[in-house]
Design an enzyme around this catalytic site. Structure first.
Site, PDB file in Angstrom:
ATOM      1  N   LYS A 290       0.873  -1.323  -0.090  1.00 27.74           N
ATOM      2  CA  LYS A 290       0.007  -0.049   0.107  1.00 27.74           C
ATOM      3  C   LYS A 290       0.935   0.954   0.025  1.00 27.74           C
ATOM      4  O   LYS A 290       1.983   1.296   0.452  1.00 27.74           O
ATOM      5  CB  LYS A 290      -0.921  -0.011   1.241  1.00 27.74           C
ATOM      6  CG  LYS A 290      -2.008  -1.107   1.161  1.00 27.74           C
ATOM      7  CD  LYS A 290      -2.841  -0.748   2.643  1.00 27.74           C
ATOM      8  CE  LYS A 290      -3.863  -1.854   2.766  1.00 27.74           C
ATOM      9  NZ  LYS A 290      -5.034  -1.490   1.456  1.00 27.74           N
ATOM     10  N   ARG A 364     -10.210 -11.449   2.175  1.00 25.30           N
ATOM     11  CA  ARG A 364     -10.952 -12.557   1.508  1.00 25.30           C
ATOM     12  C   ARG A 364     -10.404 -14.023   1.463  1.00 25.30           C
ATOM     13  O   ARG A 364     -11.130 -15.078   1.748  1.00 25.30           O
ATOM     14  CB  ARG A 364     -11.584 -12.021   0.200  1.00 25.30           C
ATOM     15  CG  ARG A 364     -10.421 -11.986  -0.880  1.00 25.30           C
ATOM     16  CD  ARG A 364     -10.789 -11.335  -2.158  1.00 25.30           C
ATOM     17  NE  ARG A 364     -10.906  -9.787  -1.892  1.00 25.30           N
ATOM     18  CZ  ARG A 364     -11.264  -8.748  -2.791  1.00 25.30           C
ATOM     19  NH1 ARG A 364     -11.616  -9.398  -3.893  1.00 25.30           N
ATOM     20  NH2 ARG A 364     -11.122  -7.540  -2.621  1.00 25.30           N
TER      21      ARG A 364
HETATM   22  N1  BES Z   1      -8.097  -3.755   4.195  1.00 27.48           N
HETATM   23  C1  BES Z   1      -8.105  -3.254   2.973  1.00 27.48           C
HETATM   24  C2  BES Z   1      -9.454  -2.632   2.723  1.00 27.48           C
HETATM   25  C3  BES Z   1      -9.549  -1.180   3.445  1.00 27.48           C
HETATM   26  C4  BES Z   1      -9.258  -0.023   2.693  1.00 27.48           C
HETATM   27  C5  BES Z   1     -10.242  -1.196   4.673  1.00 27.48           C
HETATM   28  C6  BES Z   1      -9.309   1.103   3.498  1.00 27.48           C
HETATM   29  C7  BES Z   1     -10.488   0.027   5.471  1.00 27.48           C
HETATM   30  C8  BES Z   1     -10.305   1.361   4.719  1.00 27.48           C
HETATM   31  C9  BES Z   1      -8.233  -4.482   2.180  1.00 27.48           C
HETATM   32  O1  BES Z   1      -7.432  -5.696   2.457  1.00 27.48           O
HETATM   33  C10 BES Z   1      -7.647  -4.118   0.723  1.00 27.48           C
HETATM   34  O2  BES Z   1      -6.563  -3.455   0.746  1.00 27.48           O
HETATM   35  N2  BES Z   1      -8.493  -4.153  -0.344  1.00 27.48           N
HETATM   36  C11 BES Z   1      -8.022  -3.649  -1.449  1.00 27.48           C
HETATM   37  C12 BES Z   1      -8.633  -4.818  -2.602  1.00 27.48           C
HETATM   38  C13 BES Z   1      -8.157  -4.531  -4.015  1.00 27.48           C
HETATM   39  C14 BES Z   1      -6.840  -4.986  -3.925  1.00 27.48           C
HETATM   40  C15 BES Z   1      -8.931  -5.501  -4.803  1.00 27.48           C
HETATM   41  C16 BES Z   1      -8.668  -2.269  -1.889  1.00 27.48           C
HETATM   42  O3  BES Z   1      -9.782  -2.124  -1.338  1.00 27.48           O
HETATM   43  O4  BES Z   1      -8.075  -1.590  -2.357  1.00 27.48           O
HETATM   44 ZN    ZN Z   2      -5.510  -5.584   1.784  1.00 26.09          ZN
END
Ligand code: BES
Ligand code: ZN
Ligand code: ZN
Length: 519
Positions: A290, A364
Site C-alpha cells: 500500500k 477474503r
Molecule cells: N483492508 C483493506 C481494505 C480497506 C481499505 C479497509 C481502506 C479500510 C479502509 C483490504 O485488505 C484491501 O486492501 N483491499 C483492496 C482490494 C483490492 C486490491 C482489490 C482495496 O480495497 O483496495
Molecule cells: Zn489489503
C-alpha cells in the site's frame, strides 16, 4: 446558591469565555449534571424541559428557566449551555438541546431520530463536564435511558492508554432512579463498542494476533458458559486453511485462529449463530504494498474480528438466551521473502484454488477458510464482518455498513436492529454478474480480485466470499467505510469507531427472540 450563576455557552452562542478560575472552582464540586431540553415546535416558542429538567428547575425555584431565557434564543439540537453554582449538589449543570420532542423513526434516514438526538446531546454534555475536570456526572435519561447511557459512555471514550498525560476519568451515572435497567443496558452496549474501539485504535505492535486473542479471552474469563480456544499455527495447518496460512506466512508474527463458544441458549445443542471476523492486525498490502501515507490506519484492519468478538462479550454480559460461536482468523499481512507473490495459487479449506492476483486483497483469503470452518457448527445463521474493501468506503462512506446477504430473513433482523442503534446498514447486491468476474481466472478456480479491477470492488469481494458459503442464511458486512470516525457520528470522538458492534448485539438479541430455524 453558592455563586453568581453566570451562564456561558460551549457552542459560542452566548456568554463569556471560560476563565481559569471558573474551571478550578467548578472542578472542586462533587458532580456535574447533564439535562436535556427540547426545541419548541414553533420557531420562537419556549423550549421544553424533560421531566428531570423540570424537576431540577423546581428545585432551584425556576432559576434555570430564567437563566436560559436570559441567554437568548432556545437551545438548538446538539448545542449546550453550562451553568455554575445553581445547586450545591451539582456545581455545574450542562443543558443540552435534544431537538424536537416526539422525534421517532425517520423513514428517510432509516434510524430512530429521537434516540440519535439523545445520544448526541448527552455525549456533548458529558464532554463539557469532563473538560471541567469533574469526576462524576449525572445524566438525565431524557425519556430513553438506554440511548442516554450510550451517548454518555461512547461520548467519553478516548484511547489514551499510551500517553503519560491522560484526560480525567469521568464516570457517568443515571440522574434519578427510574429506568435504571435501561440505563445499565445502554452502558453495556456502549462498553461493547468501546472494547472494539480500543482494540482497533491500539497500535499493531501492541495488538498482535496473540495479544488480541488474550485480551478477548481475559474479557470472557468470568463467564462459566463461555469457552475460548486460541488455536496456534499448527492447528490452522491441520485444518488445511491454505488461503489463511498463505497470508500469515509473510509475517514474523505467528497467526492465531480464535474460536469462542458462548452457550447462552436453552440447550447447548441449539443451532448457533456464527460470527466470523476478519482479523488482520496490520495490513501493509504485502508485496502489493500500500502507499505509505495513511497506512497506519491499517492497524484497524482487524475491525471485523474486534466488532464480532466485542459483540459476543456484550451478549455474554447481557446473558442473551442463544448460542453464539465467534471465529476470528488473526494475522498480519506483510511483505517478506516468504510472502504471497502476485500470481501464486493457494488452496482453501474446501479444496477451491485461488490465484492471488493482488496480495492486498488478503481479507477474503482469511475469510474463505473461516467461512468453510463455520459450516461445521450447523449454524442457524452465519454473519461475517470485515474491513474488506476501499470500494465500500467509496460507495457509502461512513453512513452505513454494506450488507451482502442471501437471506431476507437475516436482512430484516439486521436492518431492524440498526434502526434502533443508529449504526445503520444498507443492502448491497450479490449478483451472478459479480461472481463471473472472480471465477474467470487463468490458473485457478477463483481470482482474489475482480477481472475489471476496481469496478464494483465491494461487490466482487462479496461474490468471492459467497463461493465459500453453503448456508442459506449468511450475511457479509463490509465495514471498511465505517471503520473510523472524523466527526460524522457526533457521539463518537475522532478515531476508530468500533462500528457496528451495537447493531450486532441488537441483532443477536432479536435472533434470540425469534424461534425460526433454531434446531
Ligand atoms: N483492508 C483493506 C481494505 C480497506 C481499505 C479497509 C481502506 C479500510 C479502509 C483490504 O485488505 C484491501 O486492501 N483491499 C483492496 C482490494 C483490492 C486490491 C482489490 C482495496 O480495497 O483496495
Ligand atoms: Zn489489503
Ligand atoms: Zn485488509
Amino acid at each position: 446558591m453558592l455563586a453568581v450563576p453566570l451562564p456561558r455557552s460551549a457552542s459560542g452562542l452566548a456568554g463569556a469565555a471560560p476563565g481559569r478560575r471558573w474551571r478550578r472552582e467548578a472542578g472542586r464540586g462533587r458532580q456535574g449534571l447533564v439535562l436535556g431540553i427540547y426545541s419548541s415546535e414553533k420557531d420562537e416558542g419556549a423550549a421544553q424541559f424533560t421531566s428531570a429538567g423540570d424537576a431540577f428547575d423546581r428545585l432551584v425555584s425556576g432559576k434555570l428557566r430564567e437563566l436560559l431565557s436570559l441567554c437568548g434564543p432556545p437551545l438548538k439540537k446538539g448545542k449546550t449551555r453550562i451553568f455554575h453554582g445553581l445547586h450545591q449538589d451539582f456545581p455545574s449543570v450542562a443543558v443540552v438541546g435534544l431537538g424536537k420532542k416526539n422525534a421517532g423513526v425517520n423513514d428517510q434516514e432509516n434510524w430512530n431520530e429521537g434516540k440519535e438526538n439523545i445520544r448526541a446531546a448527552v455525549a456533548v454534555g458529558c464532554r463539557q463536564i469532563q473538560d471541567l475536570e469533574i469526576p462524576c456526572v449525572e445524566v438525565d435519561p431524557c425519556g430513553d435511558a438506554q440511548a442516554a447511557a450510550e451517548g454518555a459512555v461512547l461520548g467519553l471514550h478516548e484511547y489514551n492508554e499510551l500517553k503519560q498525560k491522560k484526560k480525567p476519568v469521568v464516570t457517568p451515572q443515571l440522574h434519578g432512579s427510574a429506568e435504571s435497567e435501561a440505563w445499565q443496558k445502554g452502558v453495556t452496549y456502549a462498553e461493547g463498542q468501546n472494547l472494539a474501539r480500543y482494540l482497533m485504535e491500539a497500535p499493531a505492535n501492541y495488538i498482535t494476533p496473540i495479544k488480541f486473542a488474550e485480551h478477548i479471552e481475559q474479557k470472557l474469563r468470568s463467564f462459566s458458559n463461555v469457552k475460548v480456544h486460541i488455536r496456534p499455527e499448527s492447528w490452522i495447518a491441520t485444518q488445511e486453511m491454505g488461503a489463511f496460512l498463505s497470508v500469515a506466512k509473510g509475517s514474523a508474527e505467528p497467526p492465531i485462529f480464535l474460536e469462542i463458544h458462548y452457550l447462552g441458549g436453552a440447550n447447548t445443542n441449539d443451532s448457533p449463530l456464527v460470527f466470523v471476523g476478519k482479523g488482520v492486525t496490520f495490513d501493509s498490502g504485502g508485496i502489493s504494498l500500500k502507499p505509505s501515507s495513511g497506512m497506519d490506519a491499517m492497524r484497524a484492519d482487524m475491525g471485523g474480528a474486534a466488532t464480532v468478538c466485542s459483540a459476543i462479550v456484550t451478549a455474554a454480559a447481557l446473558n442473551l438466551p442463544l448460542n453464539i460461536i465467534g471465529l476470528a482468523p488473526l494475522c498480519e499481512n506483510m511483505p517478506s521473502g516468504k510472502a504471497n507473490k502476485p500470481g501464486d495459487v493457494v488452496r482453501a479449506k474446501n479444496g477451491k484454488t485461488i490465484q492471488v492476483d493482488n496480495t492486498d486483497a488478503e481479507g477474503r483469503l482469511l475469510l474463505a477458510d473461516a467461512l468453510c470452518y463455520a459450516h461445521n457448527f450447523k449454524p442457524r445463521a452465519v454473519v461475517n464482518a470485515a474491513t474488506l474493501t476501499g470500494a465500500m468506503d467509496v460507495a457509502l462512506g461512513s453512513a452505513a455498513t454494506g450488507v451482502f446477504t442471501n437471506s431476507s430473513w437475516l436482512w430484516t433482523h439486521l436492518y431492524e436492529a440498526s434502526v434502533l442503534t443508529g449504526d445503520r446498514v444498507w443492502r448491497m447486491p450479490l449478483f451472478e454478474h459479480y461472481t463471473k468476474q472472480v471465477t474467470d481466472c487463468p490458473l485457478a478456480d477463483l481470482s482474489n480480485i475482480g477481472k475489471y479491477s476496481r469496478a464494483g470492488g465491494a461487490c466482487t469481494a462479496a461474490a468471492f466470499l459467497k463461493e465459500f458459503v453453503t448456508a442459506s442464511h449468511w450475511a457479509h458486512l463490509d465495514i471498511a467505510g465505517v471503520m473510523s470516525n472524523k466527526d460524522e457520528v457526533p457521539y463518537l470522538q475522532k478515531g476508530m469507531a468500533g462500528r457496528p458492534t451495537r447493531t450486532l448485539v441488537e441483532f443477536a438479541a432479536r435472533l434470540s427472540q425469534d424461534s425460526h430455524n433454531t434446531k
